[in-house]
Write an enzyme that holds these catalytic residues in place. Structure first.
Site, PDB file in Angstrom:
ATOM      1  N   GLY A  44      30.647  83.189  30.781  1.00 33.76           N
ATOM      2  CA  GLY A  44      30.151  83.458  32.126  1.00 33.76           C
ATOM      3  C   GLY A  44      28.940  84.384  32.129  1.00 33.76           C
ATOM      4  O   GLY A  44      27.983  84.184  32.882  1.00 33.76           O
ATOM      5  N   CYS A  45      28.987  85.389  31.272  1.00 33.73           N
ATOM      6  CA  CYS A  45      27.888  86.361  31.205  1.00 33.73           C
ATOM      7  C   CYS A  45      26.637  85.716  30.614  1.00 33.73           C
ATOM      8  O   CYS A  45      25.515  86.021  31.037  1.00 33.73           O
ATOM      9  CB  CYS A  45      28.309  87.573  30.390  1.00 33.73           C
ATOM     10  SG  CYS A  45      29.710  88.446  31.147  1.00 33.73           S
ATOM     11  N   THR A  46      26.818  84.822  29.664  1.00 33.65           N
ATOM     12  CA  THR A  46      25.674  84.109  29.083  1.00 33.65           C
ATOM     13  C   THR A  46      25.036  83.209  30.131  1.00 33.65           C
ATOM     14  O   THR A  46      23.809  83.211  30.301  1.00 33.65           O
ATOM     15  CB  THR A  46      26.119  83.290  27.857  1.00 33.65           C
ATOM     16  OG1 THR A  46      26.626  84.203  26.864  1.00 33.65           O
ATOM     17  CG2 THR A  46      24.972  82.492  27.277  1.00 33.65           C
ATOM     18  N   ALA A  49      23.146  85.413  32.663  1.00 33.29           N
ATOM     19  CA  ALA A  49      21.908  85.943  32.085  1.00 33.29           C
ATOM     20  C   ALA A  49      20.847  84.854  31.959  1.00 33.29           C
ATOM     21  O   ALA A  49      19.674  85.069  32.296  1.00 33.29           O
ATOM     22  CB  ALA A  49      22.190  86.568  30.714  1.00 33.29           C
TER      23      ALA A  49
END
Length: 156
Positions: A44-46, A49
């Site tokens: 999710g963070c990738t 970003a």
């Protein structure tokens, strides 16, 4: 305490990827997006970003800086930034002071286990250092587009 629209952004001075620093004092006079994410190099963070990165030029065109923030170390940020080809700064809040001041250090639950972690949240801050809009409990799909629309509104 949870900060929301109309509150001043807490003062901060944090290390960033690449051996740099970023501070509220340095950002004063220009609007910015501060987005908090749980952990470098997770799915999710990738995605979040990479989506901010794909729209970064549009944020810059309306005068906004974008800053990613997590409790990961600078060296973790360096690897994550390189892997994802990010061009905006990633701030390291290893002791969690800013995360807590923003009201984004929360109890979470996964597979029946509870633990403390970062609530995926985003803050739109104006040139005077005031929070204009907040998003909490962010779901990644469509989020960056919502933030860009709000920033565009503030920018005009």
């Amino acid at each position: 305490m949870t900060l929301s629209a109309g509150d001043p952004m807490p003062d901060f001075d944090l290390p960033t990827d690449g051996g740099g620093r970023i501070s509220s004092a340095e950002l004063k006079g220009r609007p910015y997006i501060l987005y908090l994410y749980p952990k470098d190099d997770t799915p999710g963070c990738t995605l979040e970003a990479q989506t901010f990165a794909s729209r970064y030029g549009e944020f810059q065109a309306i005068g906004f800086e974008v800053v990613g923030l997590s409790r990961d170390s600078v060296s973790s940020h360096d690897r994550f930034k390189r892997k994802c080809g990010l061009s905006f700064p990633l701030a390291a809040d290893e002791d969690g002071r800013l995360v807590e001041a923003l009201g984004s250090w929360v109890e979470k639950s996964n597979y029946g286990k509870t633990y403390m972690g970062i609530d995926r949240s985003t803050f739109l801050v104006n040139a005077e250092g005031m929070i204009v809009r907040t998003w909490r409990g962010v779901k990644v799909p469509g989020h960056v587009e919502d933030v860009l629309a709000a920033a565009t509104e503030v920018g005009h």
